[in-house]
Design a protein around this motif. Structure first.
Motif, PDB file in Angstrom:
ATOM      1  N   ASP A   1      18.309   1.554  10.710  1.00  0.00           N
ATOM      2  CA  ASP A   1      18.170   0.158  10.339  1.00  0.00           C
ATOM      3  C   ASP A   1      16.726  -0.251  10.103  1.00  0.00           C
ATOM      4  N   SER A   2      15.776   0.442  10.688  1.00  0.00           N
ATOM      5  CA  SER A   2      14.378   0.048  10.536  1.00  0.00           C
ATOM      6  C   SER A   2      13.745   0.836   9.397  1.00  0.00           C
ATOM      7  N   ILE A   3      13.366   0.100   8.348  1.00  0.00           N
ATOM      8  CA  ILE A   3      12.707   0.705   7.197  1.00  0.00           C
ATOM      9  C   ILE A   3      11.357   0.031   7.054  1.00  0.00           C
ATOM     10  N   SER A   4      10.315   0.825   7.000  1.00  0.00           N
ATOM     11  CA  SER A   4       8.973   0.249   6.952  1.00  0.00           C
ATOM     12  C   SER A   4       8.593  -0.155   5.530  1.00  0.00           C
ATOM     13  N   VAL A   5       7.621  -1.035   5.427  1.00  0.00           N
ATOM     14  CA  VAL A   5       7.131  -1.490   4.136  1.00  0.00           C
ATOM     15  C   VAL A   5       6.344  -0.392   3.447  1.00  0.00           C
ATOM     16  N   SER A   6       5.879   0.586   4.203  1.00  0.00           N
ATOM     17  CA  SER A   6       5.063   1.649   3.613  1.00  0.00           C
ATOM     18  C   SER A   6       5.845   2.481   2.611  1.00  0.00           C
ATOM     19  N   GLU A   7       7.194   2.405   2.648  1.00  0.00           N
ATOM     20  CA  GLU A   7       7.972   3.132   1.649  1.00  0.00           C
ATOM     21  C   GLU A   7       7.798   2.531   0.269  1.00  0.00           C
ATOM     22  N   LEU A   8       7.437   1.249   0.197  1.00  0.00           N
ATOM     23  CA  LEU A   8       7.232   0.609  -1.088  1.00  0.00           C
ATOM     24  C   LEU A   8       5.918   1.029  -1.721  1.00  0.00           C
ATOM     25  N   SER A   9       4.957   1.409  -0.924  1.00  0.00           N
ATOM     26  CA  SER A   9       3.657   1.805  -1.459  1.00  0.00           C
ATOM     27  C   SER A   9       3.671   3.286  -1.819  1.00  0.00           C
ATOM     28  N   ALA A  10       2.618   3.711  -2.508  1.00  0.00           N
ATOM     29  CA  ALA A  10       2.555   5.097  -2.959  1.00  0.00           C
ATOM     30  C   ALA A  10       1.982   6.034  -1.904  1.00  0.00           C
ATOM     31  N   SER A  11       1.493   5.495  -0.796  1.00  0.00           N
ATOM     32  CA  SER A  11       0.960   6.374   0.236  1.00  0.00           C
ATOM     33  C   SER A  11       2.050   6.694   1.244  1.00  0.00           C
ATOM     34  N   SER A  12       1.829   7.719   2.019  1.00  0.00           N
ATOM     35  CA  SER A  12       2.812   8.134   3.007  1.00  0.00           C
ATOM     36  C   SER A  12       2.737   7.211   4.221  1.00  0.00           C
ATOM     37  N   PRO A  13       3.730   7.265   5.118  1.00  0.00           N
ATOM     38  CA  PRO A  13       3.715   6.370   6.273  1.00  0.00           C
ATOM     39  C   PRO A  13       2.534   6.590   7.206  1.00  0.00           C
ATOM     40  N   PHE A  14       1.914   7.754   7.145  1.00  0.00           N
ATOM     41  CA  PHE A  14       0.791   8.047   8.023  1.00  0.00           C
ATOM     42  C   PHE A  14      -0.552   7.775   7.360  1.00  0.00           C
ATOM     43  N   GLY A  15      -0.546   7.181   6.170  1.00  0.00           N
ATOM     44  CA  GLY A  15      -1.785   6.835   5.497  1.00  0.00           C
ATOM     45  C   GLY A  15      -2.380   7.972   4.695  1.00  0.00           C
ATOM     46  N   ASN A  16      -1.692   9.093   4.579  1.00  0.00           N
ATOM     47  CA  ASN A  16      -2.198  10.216   3.797  1.00  0.00           C
ATOM     48  C   ASN A  16      -1.878  10.023   2.329  1.00  0.00           C
ATOM     49  N   HIS A  17      -2.511  10.817   1.505  1.00  0.00           N
ATOM     50  CA  HIS A  17      -2.277  10.802   0.064  1.00  0.00           C
ATOM     51  C   HIS A  17      -0.921  11.429  -0.231  1.00  0.00           C
ATOM     52  N   ASP A  18      -0.056  10.733  -0.965  1.00  0.00           N
ATOM     53  CA  ASP A  18       1.267  11.243  -1.297  1.00  0.00           C
ATOM     54  C   ASP A  18       1.167  12.115  -2.547  1.00  0.00           C
ATOM     55  N   ILE A  19       1.248  13.415  -2.368  1.00  0.00           N
ATOM     56  CA  ILE A  19       1.045  14.363  -3.462  1.00  0.00           C
ATOM     57  C   ILE A  19       2.179  14.305  -4.474  1.00  0.00           C
ATOM     58  N   LEU A  20       3.406  14.067  -4.029  1.00  0.00           N
ATOM     59  CA  LEU A  20       4.532  14.052  -4.953  1.00  0.00           C
ATOM     60  C   LEU A  20       4.472  12.885  -5.927  1.00  0.00           C
ATOM     61  N   ARG A  21       3.939  11.756  -5.505  1.00  0.00           N
ATOM     62  CA  ARG A  21       3.900  10.593  -6.387  1.00  0.00           C
ATOM     63  C   ARG A  21       2.601  10.475  -7.163  1.00  0.00           C
ATOM     64  N   ARG A  22       1.483  10.879  -6.567  1.00  0.00           N
ATOM     65  CA  ARG A  22       0.181  10.688  -7.201  1.00  0.00           C
ATOM     66  C   ARG A  22      -0.470  11.969  -7.683  1.00  0.00           C
ATOM     67  N   GLY A  23       0.007  13.113  -7.284  1.00  0.00           N
ATOM     68  CA  GLY A  23      -0.613  14.368  -7.654  1.00  0.00           C
ATOM     69  C   GLY A  23      -1.730  14.736  -6.692  1.00  0.00           C
ATOM     70  N   PHE A  24      -2.427  15.808  -6.985  1.00  0.00           N
ATOM     71  CA  PHE A  24      -3.503  16.260  -6.121  1.00  0.00           C
ATOM     72  C   PHE A  24      -4.698  15.327  -6.234  1.00  0.00           C
ATOM     73  N   SER A  25      -5.341  15.077  -5.112  1.00  0.00           N
ATOM     74  CA  SER A  25      -6.497  14.183  -5.124  1.00  0.00           C
ATOM     75  C   SER A  25      -7.777  14.989  -5.291  1.00  0.00           C
ATOM     76  N   CYS A  26      -8.706  14.386  -6.002  1.00  0.00           N
ATOM     77  CA  CYS A  26     -10.002  15.004  -6.209  1.00  0.00           C
ATOM     78  C   CYS A  26     -11.047  13.895  -6.177  1.00  0.00           C
ATOM     79  N   VAL A  27     -12.093  14.066  -5.402  1.00  0.00           N
ATOM     80  CA  VAL A  27     -13.109  13.035  -5.263  1.00  0.00           C
ATOM     81  C   VAL A  27     -13.834  12.816  -6.580  1.00  0.00           C
ATOM     82  N   LYS A  28     -14.047  13.873  -7.343  1.00  0.00           N
ATOM     83  CA  LYS A  28     -14.754  13.753  -8.612  1.00  0.00           C
ATOM     84  C   LYS A  28     -13.986  12.874  -9.588  1.00  0.00           C
ATOM     85  N   ASN A  29     -12.646  13.004  -9.620  1.00  0.00           N
ATOM     86  CA  ASN A  29     -11.847  12.188 -10.525  1.00  0.00           C
ATOM     87  C   ASN A  29     -11.846  10.717 -10.124  1.00  0.00           C
TER      88      ASN A  29
END
Length: 141
Positions: A12-40
């Motif tokens: 029954d408890s669904i967090s708002v973080s599912e609506l955002s593109a980041s994961s629930p733990f604040g990490n970069h979501d690779i499946l939705r955004r791809g690999f992260s690179c600081v240069k890009n």
């Protein structure tokens, strides 16, 4: 410990973080955004990328300045007011809006572009729960 009660609490408890593109733990979501690179994130990958991102804005500025020189100040102000009013009209947050009236105002309703073919909203992989998305948009969550 009652596992049935725990299972119902988790379901029954669904967090708002599912609506955002980041994961629930604040990490970069690779499946939705791809690999992260600081240069890009710091620099565009190609010199024309910035120009392409701002193409519609530059096109609108050029059209408004031309329209102002030909018809006076009233014509671009009227078009800007109409486009602002058209942008405010949207469908519910879980339904994709085609913005046909905005395309008609810009004159791009008769052209077929990259986004018309490869940006089909019905094939979108991200779909949330409609009630939660409306509550999030209204600021109730």
């Amino acid at each position: 410990m009652n596992t049935r009660g725990l299972g119902s609490q988790l379901k029954d408890s669904i967090s708002v973080s599912e609506l955002s593109a980041s994961s629930p733990f604040g990490n970069h979501d690779i499946l939705r955004r791809g690999f992260s690179c600081v240069k890009n994130e710091l620099l565009p990958s190609h010199p024309l990328e910035l120009s392409e991102k701002n193409f519609q804005l530059n096109q609108d500025k050029m059209n408004f300045s031309t329209l102002r020189n030909i018809q006076g100040l009233y014509a671009p102000l009227k078009l800007q007011m109409e486009s602002k009013a058209v942008k405010q009209v949207q469908r519910l947050p879980f339904l994709q809006s085609s913005n046909l009236s905005l395309d008609i105002l810009r004159g791009s309703d008769e052209s077929i572009g990259f986004e018309d073919i490869l940006n089909d909203p019905s094939q979108s992989e991200i779909m949330g729960e409609p009630h939660m998305m409306v509550e999030y948009k209204l600021g109730l969550l």
